[in-house]
Design an enzyme around this catalytic site. Structure first.
Site, PDB file in Angstrom:
ATOM      1  N   HIS A  14       0.835  -1.202   0.000  1.00  0.00           N
ATOM      2  CA  HIS A  14       0.000   0.000   0.000  1.00  0.00           C
ATOM      3  C   HIS A  14       0.868   1.249   0.000  1.00  0.00           C
ATOM      4  O   HIS A  14       0.610   2.205  -0.730  1.00  0.00           O
ATOM      5  CB  HIS A  14      -0.934  -0.007   1.222  1.00  0.00           C
ATOM      6  CG  HIS A  14      -1.938  -1.122   1.182  1.00  0.00           C
ATOM      7  ND1 HIS A  14      -3.271  -0.928   0.944  1.00  0.00           N
ATOM      8  CD2 HIS A  14      -1.783  -2.467   1.306  1.00  0.00           C
ATOM      9  CE1 HIS A  14      -3.904  -2.095   0.945  1.00  0.00           C
ATOM     10  NE2 HIS A  14      -3.014  -3.040   1.155  1.00  0.00           N
TER      11      HIS A  14
ATOM     12  N   ASP B 188      -6.185   5.515   1.078  1.00  0.00           N
ATOM     13  CA  ASP B 188      -6.098   4.081   0.790  1.00  0.00           C
ATOM     14  C   ASP B 188      -7.478   3.413   0.720  1.00  0.00           C
ATOM     15  O   ASP B 188      -8.402   3.776   1.457  1.00  0.00           O
ATOM     16  CB  ASP B 188      -5.270   3.404   1.888  1.00  0.00           C
ATOM     17  CG  ASP B 188      -4.927   1.969   1.532  1.00  0.00           C
ATOM     18  OD1 ASP B 188      -4.001   1.772   0.741  1.00  0.00           O
ATOM     19  OD2 ASP B 188      -5.613   1.049   2.023  1.00  0.00           O
TER      20      ASP B 188
ATOM     21  N   ASN C  67       1.398  -4.729  -7.186  1.00  0.00           N
ATOM     22  CA  ASN C  67       2.601  -3.951  -7.516  1.00  0.00           C
ATOM     23  C   ASN C  67       3.598  -4.811  -8.272  1.00  0.00           C
ATOM     24  O   ASN C  67       4.218  -4.360  -9.234  1.00  0.00           O
ATOM     25  CB  ASN C  67       3.248  -3.397  -6.243  1.00  0.00           C
ATOM     26  CG  ASN C  67       2.333  -2.418  -5.549  1.00  0.00           C
ATOM     27  OD1 ASN C  67       2.088  -1.327  -6.063  1.00  0.00           O
ATOM     28  ND2 ASN C  67       1.789  -2.816  -4.411  1.00  0.00           N
TER      29      ASN C  67
ATOM     30  N   GLY D 223      -6.049 -13.195  -0.613  1.00  0.00           N
ATOM     31  CA  GLY D 223      -6.843 -12.026  -0.989  1.00  0.00           C
ATOM     32  C   GLY D 223      -7.132 -11.890  -2.469  1.00  0.00           C
ATOM     33  O   GLY D 223      -7.710 -12.782  -3.109  1.00  0.00           O
TER      34      GLY D 223
HETATM   35  N1  UDP Z   1       9.407  -5.818  -2.713  1.00  0.00           N
HETATM   36  C1  UDP Z   1      10.770  -5.567  -2.823  1.00  0.00           C
HETATM   37  N2  UDP Z   1      11.639  -6.412  -2.235  1.00  0.00           N
HETATM   38  C2  UDP Z   1      11.256  -7.503  -1.538  1.00  0.00           C
HETATM   39  C3  UDP Z   1       9.856  -7.783  -1.437  1.00  0.00           C
HETATM   40  C4  UDP Z   1       8.973  -6.926  -2.048  1.00  0.00           C
HETATM   41  O1  UDP Z   1      11.176  -4.582  -3.446  1.00  0.00           O
HETATM   42  O2  UDP Z   1      12.117  -8.222  -1.022  1.00  0.00           O
HETATM   43  C5  UDP Z   1       8.452  -4.846  -3.270  1.00  0.00           C
HETATM   44  C6  UDP Z   1       7.866  -5.211  -4.608  1.00  0.00           C
HETATM   45  O3  UDP Z   1       8.712  -4.756  -5.640  1.00  0.00           O
HETATM   46  C7  UDP Z   1       6.516  -4.495  -4.575  1.00  0.00           C
HETATM   47  C8  UDP Z   1       6.135  -4.524  -3.109  1.00  0.00           C
HETATM   48  O4  UDP Z   1       7.347  -4.725  -2.386  1.00  0.00           O
HETATM   49  O5  UDP Z   1       6.662  -3.165  -4.996  1.00  0.00           O
HETATM   50  C9  UDP Z   1       5.180  -5.624  -2.752  1.00  0.00           C
HETATM   51  O6  UDP Z   1       3.900  -5.321  -3.185  1.00  0.00           O
HETATM   52  P1  UDP Z   1       2.962  -6.364  -3.894  1.00  0.00           P
HETATM   53  O7  UDP Z   1       1.694  -5.643  -4.212  1.00  0.00           O
HETATM   54  O8  UDP Z   1       3.642  -6.992  -5.032  1.00  0.00           O
HETATM   55  O9  UDP Z   1       2.719  -7.510  -2.822  1.00  0.00           O
HETATM   56  P2  UDP Z   1       2.461  -7.563  -1.235  1.00  0.00           P
HETATM   57  O10 UDP Z   1       3.778  -7.455  -0.594  1.00  0.00           O
HETATM   58  O11 UDP Z   1       1.545  -6.428  -0.882  1.00  0.00           O
HETATM   59  O12 UDP Z   1       1.835  -8.889  -1.049  1.00  0.00           O
HETATM   60  C1  G50 Z   2      -4.812  -5.823   1.172  1.00  0.00           C
HETATM   61  C2  G50 Z   2      -4.773  -7.026   1.776  1.00  0.00           C
HETATM   62  C3  G50 Z   2      -5.462  -8.105   1.245  1.00  0.00           C
HETATM   63  C4  G50 Z   2      -6.251  -7.942   0.120  1.00  0.00           C
HETATM   64  C5  G50 Z   2      -6.311  -6.679  -0.488  1.00  0.00           C
HETATM   65  C6  G50 Z   2      -5.587  -5.632   0.042  1.00  0.00           C
HETATM   66  C7  G50 Z   2      -7.205  -6.556  -1.667  1.00  0.00           C
HETATM   67  C8  G50 Z   2      -7.379  -5.296  -2.407  1.00  0.00           C
HETATM   68  C9  G50 Z   2      -8.834  -4.986  -2.618  1.00  0.00           C
HETATM   69  O1  G50 Z   2      -5.592  -4.443  -0.520  1.00  0.00           O
HETATM   70  O2  G50 Z   2      -7.868  -7.503  -1.971  1.00  0.00           O
HETATM   71  C10 G50 Z   2      -9.589  -4.553  -1.401  1.00  0.00           C
HETATM   72  C11 G50 Z   2      -9.294  -5.010  -0.113  1.00  0.00           C
HETATM   73  C12 G50 Z   2     -10.046  -4.596   0.975  1.00  0.00           C
HETATM   74  C13 G50 Z   2     -11.102  -3.712   0.811  1.00  0.00           C
HETATM   75  C14 G50 Z   2     -11.369  -3.256  -0.453  1.00  0.00           C
HETATM   76  C15 G50 Z   2     -10.631  -3.691  -1.549  1.00  0.00           C
HETATM   77  O3  G50 Z   2     -11.837  -3.317   1.839  1.00  0.00           O
HETATM   78  O4  G50 Z   2      -4.075  -7.186   2.884  1.00  0.00           O
HETATM   79  O5  G50 Z   2      -6.935  -8.947  -0.407  1.00  0.00           O
END
Ligand code: UDP
Ligand code: G50
Length: 458
Positions: free
Chosen positions: A18, A115, A356, A375
């Site tokens: 986020h 957010d 991301n 999720g």
């Molecule tokens: N990321 C990174 N190094 C790591 C792990 C994650 O740079 O060792 C970054 C990745 O490039 C991305 C973010 O952290 O920008 C992770 O966001 P994403 O939505 O892919 O997944 P989440 O971590 O929320 O499950």
């Molecule tokens: C964060 C997370 C789990 C997850 C998601 C997150 C999403 C994104 C969509 O952002 O699925 C979303 C989540 C919650 C909400 C509205 C929209 O209230 O840790 O799955």
């Protein structure tokens, strides 16, 4: 403030997935000559977040920093052990205290971008302050379509059909629905249910995506097929990674990558907050050896970095680790994912489909082997597969109950790396991403529209 200068307040919630897009958005707004105030919930859940915020403010001292101190929160009543969900809930319960904080910002804000997890609690705040407000939806346009259509599904768990039909886009298979939606008392389900019907209260929705990847969803949203009540959706992606995200040279993996042949390495990482079970970690190690490819593998043993106590060798096992060292690089630290994806030696990405990461792979033209875990990730994996960015072995499940064996993992990695999946059209996607970012591209057009709208407030 100089006349006509737009002042945007940014309010992310917890987690790197986020925070990162909010900081990239901040950099874009600065480039478009906006003034930016960043409001972050403090203290952060992970060290990675606090370090990123520090690096961001060092690079952009002109950005006003506001620490949002949370009210005391009793986590025992919240029905979750996930530190990020608990923080979402805590920020939601503290949100009313944002009114005086936002009201005291000078010069006053032209708009607030907040957010997606703060929709319901922010409404009284923006109504009191008459503040134009925009959601930054940090997932895909497909996930946004699902979210905004959600109030129209009578009851997700009562449905008998194999998939949920959303007007204008390919149906969402039942198996892709975020599992926590089936537990109505979970923080996730409560948030989703409470928030999804309130989108018309806001002035717009910003999504880090682009038409080259999600044409169908974006068109369905624009033509109001998904819902007639939606505010305008601005596809402002793909967000480019920024200078402040880079790690110090000594933490870089490029030295190892420099010695590997072009396109030979598979990069394996499941984002910032997904820890695998020990047995699954070891099967991945086995799979990597069986794949016959070079690899760069990021191991995570705990969802939050502050809690990582055990060493890599302990987690992976000494014997396996010795074998792995001969063929690849295995780390258990934060890596510079964008430096890795941008390195010519990397030819594929085993990815959990955090949004991301998907966008970063598209920008760098790296194909994905999708292995969604939680999720929204299955819905994002559908985008990856349908958009030609990668392949997905659907019967792997989320890695919770059934173990995915090394043999299968190795086979799928080989298939991806050998381009055996005919639907992948990386070049087209990367070109579309670059076009969206170029002069006169969609990203610029969307920003100009937004900034014009924000100027009207003065
Ligand atoms: N990321 C990174 N190094 C790591 C792990 C994650 O740079 O060792 C970054 C990745 O490039 C991305 C973010 O952290 O920008 C992770 O966001 P994403 O939505 O892919 O997944 P989440 O971590 O929320 O499950
Ligand atoms: C964060 C997370 C789990 C997850 C998601 C997150 C999403 C994104 C969509 O952002 O699925 C979303 C989540 C919650 C909400 C509205 C929209 O209230 O840790 O799955």
């Amino acid at each position: 403030m100089a006349e006509g200068v737009v002042h945007v307040g940014l309010l992310p919630n917890a987690g790197m997935g986020h925070l990162t897009p909010f900081l990239r958005l901040a950099a874009l707004l600065l480039k478009h000559n906006c003034k930016v105030t960043l409001i972050t919930p403090q203290p952060t859940v992970s060290l990675a977040e606090s370090e990123l915020i520090s690096r961001f403010h060092s690079q952009f001292p002109q950005v006003t920093r506001i620490d949002f101190h949370l009210l005391p929160f009793d986590a025992t009543s919240a029905n979750s052990t996930d530190p990020i969900f608990l923080r979402f809930e805590s920020v939601r319960r503290s949100a009313h205290s944002l009114s005086p904080l936002l009201d005291s910002i000078s010069p006053p804000l032209s708009a607030l971008v907040f957010d997606l997890t703060l929709i319901s609690p922010i409404i009284p705040v923006i109504e009191t302050l008459s503040l134009p407000s925009f959601i930054l939806f940090t997932s895909s346009a497909r996930m946004f379509s699902f979210f905004s259509y959600f109030p129209s599904f009578a009851n997700v768990s009562d449905h008998n059909h194999d998939s949920l039909v959303i007007p204008g886009i390919p149906p969402v298979p039942r198996s892709s629905i975020p599992p926590l939606l089936r537990d109505p008392n979970s923080i996730f389900a409560r948030m989703f249910t409470e928030d999804s019907g309130k989108l018309r209260k806001f002035n717009g929705i910003l999504i880090n995506t682009f038409a080259g990847l999600e044409a169908e969803s974006l068109e369905a949203l624009r033509e109001r097929k998904v819902s007639k009540e939606l505010p305008p959706v601005f596809a402002i992606g793909p967000f480019e990674p920024c200078e402040f995200e880079r790690l110090k040279k000594e933490n870089s993996t490029s030295k190892w990558l420099d010695d590997q042949p072009q396109g030979s390495v598979v990069f394996v990482s499941f984002g910032s907050r997904t820890a695998m079970r020990r047995e699954q970690i070891r099967e991945i190690g086995d799979g990597l050896l069986r794949s016959g490819c070079k690899f760069l593998w990021v191991v995570k043993d705990k969802p939050i970095d502050r809690e990582e106590k055990e060493g890599l060798e302990q987690v992976v096992g000494h014997e396996l680790m010795d074998k792995l060292k001969e063929k690849g690089l295995v780390v258990k630290t934060w890596v510079d994912q964008n430096e890795i994806l941008g390195h010519g030696a990397v030819g594929g990405f085993v990815c959990h489909c955090g949004w991301n990461s998907v966008i970063e792979a598209a920008l760098n033209g790296v194909k994905i082997l999708a292995w969604p875990q939680h999720g929204d990730q299955k819905i994002n994996a559908e985008v990856v597969e349908m958009g030609g960015l990668g392949m997905w072995v659907k019967d792997w499940g989320r890695g919770e109950k059934d173990l995915v064996k090394g043999e299968e993992i190795g086979k799928a990695i080989r298939q991806m790396m050998n381009n055996e999946s005919p639907k992948i059209s990386l070049f087209k996607i990367q070109e579309a991403a670059r076009k969206a970012l170029g002069v006169g591209g969609n990203c610029q057009i969307m920003f100009q529209r937004l900034i014009e709208e924000w100027k009207k407030k003065d």
